[in-house]
Design an enzyme around this catalytic site. Structure first.
Site, PDB file in Angstrom:
ATOM      1  N   ASP A   1      -1.371 -20.375  -6.086  1.00  0.00           N
ATOM      2  CA  ASP A   1      -1.842 -21.690  -6.569  1.00  0.00           C
ATOM      3  C   ASP A   1      -2.929 -22.267  -5.662  1.00  0.00           C
ATOM      4  O   ASP A   1      -3.856 -22.936  -6.134  1.00  0.00           O
ATOM      5  CB  ASP A   1      -0.671 -22.682  -6.661  1.00  0.00           C
ATOM      6  CG  ASP A   1       0.218 -22.417  -7.876  1.00  0.00           C
ATOM      7  OD1 ASP A   1      -0.266 -21.837  -8.863  1.00  0.00           O
ATOM      8  OD2 ASP A   1       1.403 -22.792  -7.826  1.00  0.00           O
TER       9      ASP A   1
ATOM     10  N   LYS B   1       9.908 -22.505  -9.200  1.00  0.00           N
ATOM     11  CA  LYS B   1       9.059 -22.055  -8.091  1.00  0.00           C
ATOM     12  C   LYS B   1       9.769 -22.069  -6.733  1.00  0.00           C
ATOM     13  O   LYS B   1       9.556 -21.197  -5.911  1.00  0.00           O
ATOM     14  CB  LYS B   1       7.785 -22.905  -8.018  1.00  0.00           C
ATOM     15  CG  LYS B   1       6.807 -22.612  -9.146  1.00  0.00           C
ATOM     16  CD  LYS B   1       5.500 -23.363  -8.939  1.00  0.00           C
ATOM     17  CE  LYS B   1       4.513 -23.041 -10.047  1.00  0.00           C
ATOM     18  NZ  LYS B   1       3.189 -23.612  -9.805  1.00  0.00           N
TER      19      LYS B   1
END
Ligand code: ATR
Length: 284
Positions: free
Chosen positions: A110, A73
């Site tokens: 997210d 990420k």
């Protein structure tokens, strides 16, 4: 699955290492099938030190985009030509879009997943209503903290075993984020509207998390970002204390919604209970 791959099939996927356990292919392909979209969502497992080459290869335009999971990420954000404010705030990307001109765009959904899950499972939850404690100070915790600050949370308390890591996150996000040692968790829980586990504790096979949840207000929402198992020991303790709970599977499903839109240009079909599809796989 009875879909046909055609000359126009749009390809998207998820990149991680390991990635074989990911529920994202199941979720996205269930939506694609239900909506009758000519698309497919597959898992990619680039070598742990070769994610940069993977992204460079994608600049050719073969794939529309990928979700990004552990451990890529942070590097995903650094590889992008453009990044959304929420990806920069999280210092991580869980979504890369590959434009046909070779441009790579990073985003992070997210936070949408986190807040969407809180509001779905804890009715009326308002992230701006009071302080929120986050357990852990890794990438997941930083992402959650930046999303909560952006959503108006007046104070985010990063509670971590290693205080220096919590201080680093608080320093990077400045203002509404403070650091607390795990040994002072009871103080950090005073007056919170929610406690969110963003540590890796509770994952199948890992150590357990020992925190005084009884020190939270009775109305405090307790959320675990871990979804395997769905009922973690942390959530089980919260239930025992009568606290409202939110699980990690809801967050997983809700971060996938804007990702699907970015890949395929349409919202996922509302008539498919994709949580039930994912639950079935989790229980198998
Ligand atoms: P990620 O990037 O996915 O968030 P990470 O960077 O490995 O993962 O961070 C894991 C977090 O879980 C850390 O904050 C870690 O605490 P330390 O910084 O003290 O190592 C926390 N963690 C893991 N197991 C834990 C446990 N049993 N009790 C308390 N904290 C734990």
């Amino acid at each position: 699955m009875s879909r046909t791959i055609t000359g126009r099939t749009v390809v998207a996927g998820v990149a991680g290492s390991p990635v074989g356990h990911s529920l994202s292919p199941l979720i996205h392909n269930a939506w694609l099938e239900a909506a009758g979209i000519d698309g497919v969502y597959v898992a990619f497992a680039p070598g742990a030190d070769r994610f940069d080459r993977f992204v460079e290869g994608m600049r050719g335009g073969a794939v529309r985009g990928v979700n990004v999971t552990i451990p890529f990420k942070e590097v995903a954000l650094s590889m992008a030509d453009k990044a959304s404010a929420r990806a920069r705030g999280a210092a991580a990307a869980n979504l890369l879009i590959f434009e046909s001109d070779g441009t790579v765009i990073a985003d992070n959904t997210d936070g949408i997943g986190l807040i969407g899950a809180l509001q779905a499972q804890a009715e009326g939850f308002d992230p701006a209503a009071g302080p929120i404690a986050i357990l852990g100070a890794g990438g997941a915790a930083r992402g959650a903290a930046s999303a909560l600050v952006a959503a108006g949370c007046p104070q985010v308390r990063i509670v971590n075993r290693t205080l220096a890591k919590a201080e680093a996150v608080a320093g990077a996000l400045a203002g509404a984020v403070v650091a607390c040692p795990l040994t002072a968790a009871a103080d950090a829980f005073d007056g919170v509207t929610a406690v969110i586990n963003a540590t890796s504790a509770g994952l199948s096979g890992s150590g357990s998390l020992d925190v005084p949840l009884a020190a939270t207000p009775e109305t405090a929402v307790v959320m675990d970002m871990v979804y395997k198992p769905l009922l973690t020991p942390f959530l089980a303790e919260a239930l025992r204390l009568g606290r409202p709970t939110v699980d990690g599977l809801e967050m997983l499903v809700r971060q996938a919604i804007p990702s699907f839109e970015a890949f395929f240009g349409r919202v996922p079909p509302a008539d498919l209970d994709v949580r039930a599809v994912a639950l079935k796989a989790l229980e198998a």
